[in-house]
Design a protein around this motif. Structure first.
Motif, PDB file in Angstrom:
ATOM      1  N   LEU A 123      -7.336  35.801  19.731  1.00 61.36           N
ATOM      2  CA  LEU A 123      -8.811  36.301  19.406  1.00 61.36           C
ATOM      3  C   LEU A 123      -8.627  37.643  19.416  1.00 61.36           C
ATOM      4  CD1 LEU A 123     -11.769  35.849  19.604  1.00 61.36           C
ATOM      5  CD2 LEU A 123     -11.545  35.724  22.167  1.00 61.36           C
ATOM      6  N   ALA A 124      -7.679  38.337  20.113  1.00 65.56           N
ATOM      7  CA  ALA A 124      -7.510  39.795  20.077  1.00 65.56           C
ATOM      8  C   ALA A 124      -7.151  40.179  18.642  1.00 65.56           C
ATOM      9  CB  ALA A 124      -6.486  40.568  21.011  1.00 65.56           C
ATOM     10  N   ILE A 125      -6.392  39.614  18.001  1.00 64.78           N
ATOM     11  CA  ILE A 125      -6.070  39.888  16.682  1.00 64.78           C
ATOM     12  C   ILE A 125      -7.203  39.831  15.761  1.00 64.78           C
ATOM     13  CG2 ILE A 125      -4.715  39.220  14.455  1.00 64.78           C
ATOM     14  CD1 ILE A 125      -2.355  38.193  16.689  1.00 64.78           C
ATOM     15  N   ASP A 126      -7.899  38.639  15.911  1.00 64.39           N
ATOM     16  CA  ASP A 126      -9.039  38.415  14.899  1.00 64.39           C
ATOM     17  C   ASP A 126     -10.325  39.554  15.125  1.00 64.39           C
ATOM     18  OD1 ASP A 126     -10.808  36.741  13.280  1.00 64.39           O
ATOM     19  OD2 ASP A 126     -12.263  36.591  15.130  1.00 64.39           O
ATOM     20  N   LEU A 127     -10.357  40.123  16.475  1.00 62.84           N
ATOM     21  CA  LEU A 127     -11.400  41.109  17.016  1.00 62.84           C
ATOM     22  C   LEU A 127     -10.687  42.587  16.291  1.00 62.84           C
ATOM     23  CD1 LEU A 127     -12.139  40.164  20.508  1.00 62.84           C
ATOM     24  CD2 LEU A 127     -13.712  40.250  18.659  1.00 62.84           C
ATOM     25  N   SER A 128      -9.406  42.427  16.278  1.00 62.39           N
ATOM     26  CA  SER A 128      -8.831  43.844  15.869  1.00 62.39           C
ATOM     27  C   SER A 128      -9.126  43.728  14.226  1.00 62.39           C
ATOM     28  CB  SER A 128      -7.472  44.045  16.217  1.00 62.39           C
ATOM     29  OG  SER A 128      -7.347  44.668  17.359  1.00 62.39           O
ATOM     30  N   LEU A 173     -11.131  46.662  12.150  1.00 68.88           N
ATOM     31  CA  LEU A 173     -10.569  47.516  10.908  1.00 68.88           C
ATOM     32  C   LEU A 173     -11.272  47.167   9.669  1.00 68.88           C
ATOM     33  CD1 LEU A 173      -8.142  49.044   9.939  1.00 68.88           C
ATOM     34  CD2 LEU A 173      -6.989  46.892   9.377  1.00 68.88           C
ATOM     35  N   GLU A 174     -11.823  46.065   9.492  1.00 73.59           N
ATOM     36  CA  GLU A 174     -12.543  45.722   8.179  1.00 73.59           C
ATOM     37  C   GLU A 174     -14.012  46.550   8.217  1.00 73.59           C
ATOM     38  OE1 GLU A 174     -13.149  41.523   8.206  1.00 73.59           O
ATOM     39  OE2 GLU A 174     -10.876  41.213   7.527  1.00 73.59           O
ATOM     40  N   THR A 175     -14.436  46.591   9.535  1.00 73.24           N
ATOM     41  CA  THR A 175     -15.971  47.117   9.601  1.00 73.24           C
ATOM     42  C   THR A 175     -15.712  48.652   9.520  1.00 73.24           C
ATOM     43  OG1 THR A 175     -16.617  45.388  11.160  1.00 73.24           O
ATOM     44  CG2 THR A 175     -17.816  47.631  11.133  1.00 73.24           C
ATOM     45  N   ALA A 176     -14.567  49.288  10.077  1.00 79.56           N
ATOM     46  CA  ALA A 176     -14.426  50.631   9.919  1.00 79.56           C
ATOM     47  C   ALA A 176     -13.989  50.958   8.503  1.00 79.56           C
ATOM     48  CB  ALA A 176     -13.095  51.047  10.614  1.00 79.56           C
ATOM     49  N   SER A 177     -13.535  50.316   7.835  1.00 80.79           N
ATOM     50  CA  SER A 177     -13.279  50.598   6.216  1.00 80.79           C
ATOM     51  C   SER A 177     -14.414  50.549   5.619  1.00 80.79           C
ATOM     52  CB  SER A 177     -12.165  49.517   5.763  1.00 80.79           C
ATOM     53  OG  SER A 177     -10.906  49.413   6.680  1.00 80.79           O
ATOM     54  N   ARG A 178     -15.288  49.442   5.719  1.00 82.32           N
ATOM     55  CA  ARG A 178     -16.522  49.525   4.886  1.00 82.32           C
ATOM     56  C   ARG A 178     -17.291  50.796   5.441  1.00 82.32           C
ATOM     57  NH1 ARG A 178     -16.774  44.279   6.632  1.00 82.32           N
ATOM     58  NH2 ARG A 178     -18.438  44.833   8.337  1.00 82.32           N
ATOM     59  N   ARG A 179     -17.275  51.218   6.572  1.00 79.00           N
ATOM     60  CA  ARG A 179     -18.091  52.495   6.771  1.00 79.00           C
ATOM     61  C   ARG A 179     -17.044  53.802   6.436  1.00 79.00           C
ATOM     62  NH1 ARG A 179     -20.189  50.477  12.854  1.00 79.00           N
ATOM     63  NH2 ARG A 179     -21.493  48.581  11.814  1.00 79.00           N
ATOM     64  N   GLY A 180     -15.954  53.846   5.918  1.00 79.75           N
ATOM     65  CA  GLY A 180     -15.277  54.962   5.409  1.00 79.75           C
ATOM     66  C   GLY A 180     -14.612  55.636   6.552  1.00 79.75           C
ATOM     67  N   ARG A 181     -14.363  54.889   7.766  1.00 84.43           N
ATOM     68  CA  ARG A 181     -13.798  55.577   8.923  1.00 84.43           C
ATOM     69  C   ARG A 181     -12.412  54.897   9.264  1.00 84.43           C
ATOM     70  NH1 ARG A 181     -18.355  54.060  13.144  1.00 84.43           N
ATOM     71  NH2 ARG A 181     -17.187  55.647  14.602  1.00 84.43           N
ATOM     72  N   ALA A 182     -11.406  55.720   9.453  1.00 81.53           N
ATOM     73  CA  ALA A 182      -9.907  55.457   9.867  1.00 81.53           C
ATOM     74  C   ALA A 182      -9.813  55.103  11.312  1.00 81.53           C
ATOM     75  CB  ALA A 182      -9.093  56.403   9.203  1.00 81.53           C
ATOM     76  N   TYR A 183      -9.336  53.968  11.416  1.00 83.31           N
ATOM     77  CA  TYR A 183      -8.972  53.917  12.914  1.00 83.31           C
ATOM     78  C   TYR A 183      -7.463  53.321  13.202  1.00 83.31           C
ATOM     79  CZ  TYR A 183     -13.928  54.874  14.594  1.00 83.31           C
ATOM     80  OH  TYR A 183     -15.049  55.342  14.819  1.00 83.31           O
ATOM     81  N   PRO A 184      -6.908  53.716  14.254  1.00 80.60           N
ATOM     82  CA  PRO A 184      -5.388  53.357  14.362  1.00 80.60           C
ATOM     83  C   PRO A 184      -5.381  51.947  14.966  1.00 80.60           C
ATOM     84  CG  PRO A 184      -6.221  54.725  16.392  1.00 80.60           C
ATOM     85  CD  PRO A 184      -7.336  54.458  15.285  1.00 80.60           C
ATOM     86  N   TYR A 185      -5.774  50.797  14.267  1.00 75.60           N
ATOM     87  CA  TYR A 185      -5.648  49.591  14.787  1.00 75.60           C
ATOM     88  C   TYR A 185      -4.597  48.560  14.371  1.00 75.60           C
ATOM     89  CZ  TYR A 185     -10.725  50.258  15.709  1.00 75.60           C
ATOM     90  OH  TYR A 185     -11.782  50.837  15.804  1.00 75.60           O
ATOM     91  N   GLU A 186      -3.705  49.132  13.402  1.00 79.55           N
ATOM     92  CA  GLU A 186      -2.507  48.322  13.130  1.00 79.55           C
ATOM     93  C   GLU A 186      -1.635  48.440  14.298  1.00 79.55           C
ATOM     94  OE1 GLU A 186      -1.890  46.848  10.432  1.00 79.55           O
ATOM     95  OE2 GLU A 186      -3.580  47.256   9.227  1.00 79.55           O
ATOM     96  N   ASP A 187      -1.324  49.412  15.197  1.00 79.19           N
ATOM     97  CA  ASP A 187      -0.379  49.362  16.219  1.00 79.19           C
ATOM     98  C   ASP A 187      -0.974  48.530  17.133  1.00 79.19           C
ATOM     99  OD1 ASP A 187      -2.665  51.281  16.697  1.00 79.19           O
ATOM    100  OD2 ASP A 187      -1.330  52.382  18.064  1.00 79.19           O
TER     101      ASP A 187
END
Length: 617
Positions: free
Chosen positions: A570-575, A579-593
């Motif tokens: 569930l944690a992976i799914d939420l992350s 990440l998808e929501t941030a990308s659609r809004r043109g914002r970069a967030y460090p979710y890969e780590d």
């Protein structure tokens, strides 16, 4: 028209200035004006705000918002239109008053010219400029317009033509004024006195001819009573406070001096400080004598007495009846009273010049030439000063610095200078102004909060914690003080105490998603196991998700909390969703780590190196 053109010349340059202090809660942060429909929203403004208990004025702000959003120009342009309308009503009302059979026939031939001169000088007088340049003085502009429209409509109804129509206009205007500002409450009484002095010649005749109209006008007091019943401005007003009254003679003297030559115009006279109340002074005695003279003249010389009644009657609601602790004086309170002063000077000067020049055998042509020259000179001087005032209103920092020079004991002026410096990025320079405001008023909560925030912004969290802790001790029910104390404690590395402050804030305002996120993030990701609390983190994160499921930071927080609780899928799914929501809004967030840790079956841990980073960062 010459009147309209002159007013546009005087005020046009000041329409694009920035918002000032009351404009923020009244317009920028006023959620009740965001839509015109349903009317129940805009006609029901929140409590303890500049627009509280003033539904009609608030509705007009909603109209301005619908037309131009939060562009200050539109709000000031609306105020200017109201002022132009009021000026035309002054012209029409005074022209008819001076043409009355109860007024000396000497004035009848000059009634139109005297009315024009009065309206012109009042319309461009710098003392009323605040009503146009200060956007939230829409309340004063609307009340003044409806006050004068009621007055004018009664005069027209008295002429015997379209009596019913003009009576309806008077009642509607009076009701609208009552819903714009409580100062309208004196209108039915003063108009009744005017009717007796200029239209009928006696109270008995006035009552006999128009008793139904005046009873109906008086019935609009029920609007003010209904609006004030819930005490919508309980934090700033009270009825008949003796200390407040003791300040008013000084204020009246200042108003009257500025009526003659408006050089020392003050944006904000500051809040009332009871310890500085002067008590009964010679100034108070003079005011009482003037009021007594006005009352005597009201019966002995009704026309002249009405001038005094109008001045003190229009000032009375905010200078005696209602004590406004947050503002011991305000030049806008002279908005209507100034009309009578200007009319008195204009008519008096006309009669004096007529007598002097006629006694010396001078021709009427010369008299008119001299009068015209004097009026033009005074009007140009007023226009120049009003345009100068427009320049002052165009720079927030400049006008507050001027206010500080004029009222050096005004804590709100220090706060406002500090706020403007902070907003311009000069945060370190703002700190001494906040400190001075607190020195003048130790209980000034907003100054204490802004001082703490500025200390935090300038990397002085230790001092910020001290400031916020003292503020929270004095004002424990103000949520944002707990929030800012929590931020300062985080900056100090005192995370357990910070979480406690977030939780106390949520007890006051249970739906603050940002505080839920910050507390949950600390409890789920902190490197120190003694601080983490997985179950509490999950409770807070899930509640935040219920309230705002599409927020990126909320998704990030919930994923960390679920990972801390062991649900890595569930944690992976939420992350991934974050990440998808941030990308659609043109914002970069460090979710890969984050996701890398979750794929390895490990909860995310914040770094102990460097400054603390919250969710989404």
């Amino acid at each position: 028209m010459m009147l309209v053109g002159t007013l546009l010349l005087a005020y046009w340059g000041g329409l694009s200035g920035p918002f000032l202090y009351d404009d923020r809660p009244g317009i920028v942060n006023n959620e009740s004006i965001r839509s015109l429909w349903p009317l129940s929203t805009s006609l029901n403004p929140p409590r303890d705000q500049p627009h509280s208990g003033r539904p009609v004025a608030n509705l007009s702000l909603a109209l301005s918002y619908a037309l131009g959003g939060t562009d200050p120009t539109g709000y000031r342009a609306f105020n200017l239109l109201l002022h132009i309308g009021s000026t035309l009503l002054v012209f029409g009302g005074i022209r008819r008053a001076l043409s009355s059979p109860f007024v000396s026939r000497v004035l009848h031939p000059s009634a139109r010219l005297l009315a024009f001169t009065t309206a012109l000088l009042w319309g461009v007088h710098p003392l009323v400029s605040e009503v146009i340049f200060f956007a939230m003085q829409r309340t004063e502009a609307m009340m003044g317009f409806f006050y004068l429209l009621t007055f004018y409509a009664v005069v027209r109804a008295s002429e015997g033509r379209s009596v019913f129509v003009w009576s309806i206009v008077a009642v509607i205007a009076c009701a609208a004024g009552m819903g714009s500002k409580a100062s309208m409450v004196t209108a039915p009484v003063l108009i009744f006195f005017f009717d007796r002095a200029f239209l009928t010649g006696s109270f008995a005749t006035t009552w006999k001819k128009r008793c139904v109209l005046y009873v109906t006008l008086a019935s609009t007091w029920s609007i003010v009573i209904a609006l004030q019943f819930s005490n919508p401005r309980s934090l700033s007003t009270e009825f008949f406070d003796v200390d407040y009254l003791s300040f008013q003679p000084e204020m009246l003297g200042h108003y009257f001096r500025n009526s003659i030559w408006p050089e020392e115009l003050v944006l904000d006279y500051g809040p009332m400080v009871s310890e500085l109340a002067p008590g009964f002074t010679w100034g108070a005695a003079v005011v009482l004598i003037l009021v007594a003279v006005a009352m005597v003249l009201a019966f002995k010389s009704p026309r002249l007495g009405f001038v005094g009644a109008w001045i003190f009657g229009t000032l009375a609601p905010t200078s005696s009846i209602i004590s406004i602790f947050t503002e011991i004086g305000a030049e806008r309170r002279m908005y209507l009273a100034l009309i009578a002063l200007v009319a008195l000077v204009v008519v008096g000067a006309h009669l004096a010049m007529q007598r002097i020049l006629d006694d010396r055998g001078k021709s009427p042509v010369l008299r008119r030439a001299i009068a015209t020259m004097l009026v033009v000179c005074v009007a140009l001087a007023f226009v120049y000063r009003t345009r100068d005032r427009a320049i002052e209103f165009s720079d927030v920092l400049s006008i507050w610095q001027r206010t500080l020079r004029q009222r050096p004991a005004n804590p709100r002026a220090y706060l406002s200078v500090g706020n403007e410096l902070r907003d311009r990025g000069r945060v370190a320079e703002a700190v001494p102004f906040y400190e001075r405001a607190i020195t003048l008023d130790s209980g000034y909560m907003e100054a204490r909060n802004n001082l703490g925030v500025s200390l935090l912004m300038t990397s002085r969290p230790g001092r910020a914690v001290t400031v916020f802790e003292a503020a929270v001790a004095d004002y424990p029910r103000y949520a944002y003080l707990h929030h800012n104390l929590a931020r300062a404690l985080v900056a100090e590395g005192r995370f357990t105490e910070a979480v406690q402050q977030y939780l106390e804030e949520l007890e006051i305002q249970p739906t603050l998603v940002s505080s839920m996120r910050e507390a949950a993030w600390i409890l789920s990701t902190h490197w120190d196991a003694r601080i983490r609390d997985g179950s509490e983190s999950l409770r807070l994160a899930r509640r935040a998700y219920q309230l705002d499921p599409s927020d990126v930071e909320t998704l990030d927080t919930l994923s960390a909390a679920e990972a801390e609780a062991g649900d890595f899928d569930l944690a992976i799914d939420l992350s991934r969703r974050a990440l998808e929501t941030a990308s659609r809004r043109g914002r970069a967030y460090p979710y890969e780590d984050r996701m890398s840790a979750y794929r390895l079956g490990k909860p995310y841990r914040s770094s102990s190196e460097g400054s603390w980073r919250g969710p989404g960062r």
